[in-house]
Design a protein around this motif. Structure first.
Motif, PDB file in Angstrom:
ATOM      1  N   TYR A 254       0.837  -1.195   0.000  1.00 33.26           N
ATOM      2  CA  TYR A 254       0.000   0.000   0.000  1.00 33.26           C
ATOM      3  C   TYR A 254       0.868   1.239   0.000  1.00 33.26           C
ATOM      4  O   TYR A 254       1.968   1.258   0.567  1.00 33.26           O
ATOM      5  CB  TYR A 254      -0.922   0.020   1.226  1.00 33.26           C
ATOM      6  CG  TYR A 254      -1.786  -1.203   1.296  1.00 33.26           C
ATOM      7  CD1 TYR A 254      -2.781  -1.406   0.356  1.00 33.26           C
ATOM      8  CD2 TYR A 254      -1.580  -2.176   2.268  1.00 33.26           C
ATOM      9  CE1 TYR A 254      -3.551  -2.559   0.383  1.00 33.26           C
ATOM     10  CE2 TYR A 254      -2.342  -3.316   2.299  1.00 33.26           C
ATOM     11  CZ  TYR A 254      -3.320  -3.502   1.357  1.00 33.26           C
ATOM     12  OH  TYR A 254      -4.072  -4.644   1.380  1.00 33.26           O
TER      13      TYR A 254
ATOM     14  N   LEU B 243       6.056   2.727  -0.233  1.00 31.79           N
ATOM     15  CA  LEU B 243       5.080   1.654  -0.082  1.00 31.79           C
ATOM     16  C   LEU B 243       5.353   0.917   1.218  1.00 31.79           C
ATOM     17  O   LEU B 243       6.500   0.816   1.663  1.00 31.79           O
ATOM     18  CB  LEU B 243       5.176   0.646  -1.227  1.00 31.79           C
ATOM     19  CG  LEU B 243       4.834   1.104  -2.638  1.00 31.79           C
ATOM     20  CD1 LEU B 243       4.905  -0.076  -3.589  1.00 31.79           C
ATOM     21  CD2 LEU B 243       3.451   1.740  -2.692  1.00 31.79           C
TER      22      LEU B 243
ATOM     23  N   ARG C 232      -3.863   0.381  -4.359  1.00 30.84           N
ATOM     24  CA  ARG C 232      -2.819   0.750  -3.393  1.00 30.84           C
ATOM     25  C   ARG C 232      -3.230   1.905  -2.474  1.00 30.84           C
ATOM     26  O   ARG C 232      -2.422   2.372  -1.685  1.00 30.84           O
ATOM     27  CB  ARG C 232      -1.529   1.123  -4.135  1.00 30.84           C
ATOM     28  CG  ARG C 232      -0.793  -0.091  -4.676  1.00 30.84           C
ATOM     29  CD  ARG C 232       0.675   0.247  -4.935  1.00 30.84           C
ATOM     30  NE  ARG C 232       1.458  -0.950  -5.101  1.00 30.84           N
ATOM     31  CZ  ARG C 232       1.710  -1.531  -6.273  1.00 30.84           C
ATOM     32  NH1 ARG C 232       1.223  -1.015  -7.380  1.00 30.84           N
ATOM     33  NH2 ARG C 232       2.451  -2.621  -6.344  1.00 30.84           N
TER      34      ARG C 232
ATOM     35  N   GLU D  33       2.611  -8.954  -6.365  1.00 28.65           N
ATOM     36  CA  GLU D  33       2.062  -8.825  -5.021  1.00 28.65           C
ATOM     37  C   GLU D  33       1.923 -10.192  -4.360  1.00 28.65           C
ATOM     38  O   GLU D  33       1.687 -11.215  -5.022  1.00 28.65           O
ATOM     39  CB  GLU D  33       0.704  -8.130  -5.074  1.00 28.65           C
ATOM     40  CG  GLU D  33       0.736  -6.704  -5.563  1.00 28.65           C
ATOM     41  CD  GLU D  33       1.418  -5.758  -4.595  1.00 28.65           C
ATOM     42  OE1 GLU D  33       1.579  -6.137  -3.411  1.00 28.65           O
ATOM     43  OE2 GLU D  33       1.766  -4.639  -5.011  1.00 28.65           O
TER      44      GLU D  33
END
Length: 845
Positions: A121, A131, A416, A794
């Motif tokens: 995120y 992030l 995100r 991811e």
């Protein structure tokens, strides 16, 4: 530990920061300021365990300098953060994260319970590049509910509390806290079952809006296509990166240095430091539709500039809630629900360009800190139902998406924006969605294998760093580093050490297997040779069309026809293809590599082409390439060189250019030699069939000449799933060789031209080898289908399933080797010794 602020001295940061980086981008006349950490990302860990049937979590209580800037208590709660500052070029965050966690917390990890990763995120997508990579880590119950710990030069405390009780305290604002903590606690606990309610009534205007603009209603595939689409030239041209800023040059951000716990901390404050992010939605037909934005954000563009090539891949497009920074006057509306609802309606109407009403509003917990380590921002979050009866059109960047589709997009790592994720989790019970249900359930062994793959980093980098003394230096060249990423994504990481030139040439020419040949030379020079060969691997290799009638030749037992003379149209096309490849790889190793890392020249005892051009005042790539082509393609001394004073006055430059003029004839000699082998390779059609060679000269040359541009545009970030697929591609290539080797061996042992031998060869070709190649083609199609499923890197269940399928495919491909030699053995055409050798052979021979 005191929570008062006077001890935290602060000062304005007017110069160049030592830890942060301040960037600026201009778009349509507006300048956007961006702050970045020295290392872009952090791992955010929540340890968890069960005690007396209740889920407990560990959180970090620590003082933050950022709180001093707004006069708040210094102590707050957050996950355990692990900065990746100690991660080298290999990108291995697996062992690094484990060692840091163990050293800091001294709590034992429970390897028998499930690790739960979540997607990455953004901290604050408007002005931060960072992030966060969340992970729930199972531990054995600690000996105490509070543990004193120490790092970053200060003492902190780990608090272990029941997760549900802690979530209630955090949502109520009992503690200053990071926004990550709220999101992660909600994700771990999942939604509480909501009481049964009648379907909600439609929001005013929702039906008309949805029916009027059906193309604005996205599903998860449409959302994925947007966020994963490459940045097109037109969009990129709308953004211009300006030189990095000093603290004094900032206008939107404000930079300070705060002295706390014996050290200085750099902290930015955006605007007033207070922001509000709104997650709006409408209801229609019993469904909830969220109203979101699709944008390219300068924080993502800045990240791509700063991003290490082996870092987490990230696309520059975002799906966002509606966020804005508050003026001092607007902050006064925060305590009042009525005033806040009016503020949200006014701001949303302004953003959408038309008035909207707010039917209801729900706070998504207390105000929280998006990035307390580097920013003083406090973000307030609300969800609200809209009255869109007066909304006639939507801005181009706005779309609607049903809650179930948005939940799936979040689960797949496509979103995100933490406010969207956190809001969806808060509303999850009443919306009947739980994006992380699958993430919380998986077999422990398969989850560990998946996490190991996704966090292990670059095998290529790790091997290269131990191969040559100059590899770390070469890897500082962006083109070389991109080349390593492309090779690992496309051609695999199997490293071989052939002991003779024949094996080395075979690897280089046929299969593009990652290899390093021990030439018995200085290790540093081997590294320079390897960089040249690596470029060749990426360019691929060209060969002639297959023999006109392989089956007839194979069955009849005719000798290999003699090589035709190296002349005529076929040879000219062949020579053009091979010469183009050699020139591209040579220019890289002669100019590009040294242009990007000039220090490499010290490993070469004589003058390099790059140094010679620099001494002649030539530093531009296009001019350098034109001089290179004049020398190596046309064997001419270019006029630009003859006019140069450095060329006329220095014998070493003239000698170098004369040496390079000889490349044309030297390369042509090698190409003639290669022609002899290529024309006599009767089995080349199988390599063409599986794409191991290129057989069309014009297409091959076009690909070679376009390769540098493709490499320049290759995005940063290692995707371990693509690397896994590439390893399977290597295995398939070697299995193709097994098939041709079986054909060669049988033809050699059954060499006579009698009818019995011809019949054996015919049956072997059709009954054993052709079915084997058909099975390989089936696995090749399966591999391409798996590669098409890889859309990001991811750590989400969708990728976990793909990882398992790639592993299963790799196992299947490996069984084909044994099956082939079992089938060959049943024919009785080869000796036991020959079969045993092939079953255990490591390198093609």
């Amino acid at each position: 530990m005191s929570s008062s602020t006077p001890e935290a001295a602060r000062e304005v940061l007017s110069g160049t920061p030592s830890f942060l980086t301040f960037g600026a981008w201009e778009a349509e006349g507006t300048v956007f300021e961006v702050a970045s950490r020295r290392r872009l990302d952090t791992r955010q860990v929540i340890p968890y365990f069960e005690h007396l049937g209740r889920l407990h979590v560990g959180v970090l209580q620590r003082r933050r300098a950022s709180r001093a800037l707004r006069g708040a208590p210094l102590l707050g709660l957050e996950p355990i953060g692990i900065d990746f500052g100690g991660v080298d070029e290999t990108g291995d965050i697996l062992e690094y994260g484990r060692s840091v966690f163990n050293a800091r917390t001294r709590v034992p990890i429970d390897e028998q319970r499930l690790k739960v990763p979540l997607p990455s995120y953004a901290r604050s997508i408007g002005y931060l590049t960072e992030l966060t990579l969340p992970l729930f880590l199972a531990i054995h119950p600690p000996s105490s509910p509070e543990i004193d710990v120490e790092w970053d030069g200060a003492r902190h405390r780990l608090l272990f509390r029941p997760a549900d009780a802690l979530l209630n305290e955090v949502e109520a604002g009992v503690h200053p806290h990071s926004e990550d903590l709220l999101l992660l606690l909600r994700a771990l606990l999942g939604p509480v079952t909501a009481p049964a309610r009648p379907p909600p009534e439609d929001s005013p205007g929702a039906r008309a809006l949805i029916e009027r603009e059906p193309t604005r209603v996205w599903d998860v595939e449409r959302l994925a296509a947007f966020v994963e689409r490459a940045l097109d030239a037109q969009t990129a041209a709308g953004f211009r990166r300006r030189p990095p800023l000093t603290g004094a040059e900032l206008r939107f951000l404000h930079a300070h240095r705060v002295h706390l716990d014996g050290q200085w901390w750099e902290v930015v404050t955006p605007g007033t430091g207070q922001s509000l992010t709104v997650l709006p939605f409408v209801r229609h037909g019993g469904e909830t539709y969220f109203v979101l934005w699709s944008e390219t954000r300068v924080a993502a563009l800045e990240r791509r500039v700063l991003q290490p090539l082996y870092d987490l891949p990230m696309h520059p497009r975002y799906v966002n809630a509606t966020g804005f920074f508050l003026t001092q006057a607007e902050t006064r509306a925060l305590p009042s629900d009525t005033a806040l609802q009016e503020l949200v309606a006014r701001r949303l109407g302004s953003a959408l360009g038309q008035p909207v009403g707010v039917r209801s509003l729900r706070r998504l917990g207390a105000g929280a800190e998006p990035a307390p380590a580097v920013s003083a921002e406090v973000r307030h979050r609300v969800a609200c139902e809209l009255d869109v009866s007066e909304l006639r059109t939507l801005p181009d960047e706005v779309f609607l998406i049903r809650a179930a589709e948005l939940s799936r997009a979040v689960a797949e790592g496509r979103v995100r924006d933490p406010v969207i994720v956190s809001g969806l989790l808060t509303l999850g019970a009443e919306l009947a969605v739980d994006p992380f249900r699958e993430a919380r359930t998986a077999p422990v062994e398969s989850r560990l294998g998946f996490l190991d793959t996704m966090t292990h980093g670059s095998t290529v980098q790790r091997r290269l760093k131990t191969y040559s003394s100059i590899e770390q230096e070469q890897l500082q060249a962006p083109t070389y580093a991109r080349l390593m990423t492309l090779l690992q994504h496309e051609y695999g990481v199997r490293v071989a050490y052939p002991q003779n030139e024949a094996d080395r040439s075979f690897f280089k020419a046929a299969f593009r297997v990652f290899m390093a040949a021990d030439r018995g030379e200085n290790r540093a020079l081997q590294g320079l040779h390897w960089s040249h060969d690596a470029f060749h691997f990426a360019l691929g290799n060209h060969t002639l069309p297959p023999p006109a009638d392989f089956e007839r030749w194979y069955v009849e037992g005719e000798p290999v026809p003699p090589a035709p003379p190296p002349e005529g149209p076929a040879f000219e096309q062949y020579a053009r293809a091979l010469k183009s490849s050699e020139d591209e790889a040579t220019f890289f190793s002669f100019w590009t590599l040294y242009q990007e890392v000039p220090s490499l020249a010290r490993y070469v005892g004589s003058l390099t082409f790059h140094e010679a051009l620099r001494d002649m005042g030539i530093t531009e790539r296009a001019t350098s390439r034109s001089l290179f082509d004049a020398l190596t393609v046309r064997a001419e001394i270019p006029t630009e060189a003859e006019r140069s004073e450095a060329y006329r006055s220095r014998k070493d430059i003239r000698d170098l250019f004369e040496y390079m003029r000889g490349f044309r004839d030297y390369h042509l000699k090698d190409i003639r030699e290669a022609w002899k082998y290529a024309t006599r390779d009767m089995y080349r059609g199988f390599f063409l069939r599986f794409g191991l060679y290129s057989g069309e000269a014009d297409a091959y040359v076009h690909g070679v000449k376009a390769f540098q541009a493709r490499l320049d545009a290759y995005p940063p970030g290692l995707n371990p799933l693509l690397a896994q697929c590439a390893d399977v591609r290597v295995a398939l290539a070697l299995r193709v060789y097994d098939g041709t080797k079986a054909l060669r061996l049988v033809r050699t042992t059954q060499a006579d031209t009698q009818e019995t031998a011809r019949q054996r060869r015919r049956e072997f070709l059709h009954s054993v080898v052709e079915p084997y190649f058909a099975a390989l083609e089936e696995q090749h199609r399966a591999l391409e289908a798996l590669r098409a499923r890889v859309r990001n890197a991811e750590m989400v269940p969708l990728n976990e399933y793909t990882h398992a399928d790639i592993q299963a495919l790799a196992a299947t491909v490996e069984t084909l080797r044994g099956r082939l030699w079992d089938d060959v053995e049943r024919t009785g055409l080869l000796t036991a010794e020959a079969l045993a050798s092939e079953r255990t052979r490591e390198l093609p021979r």
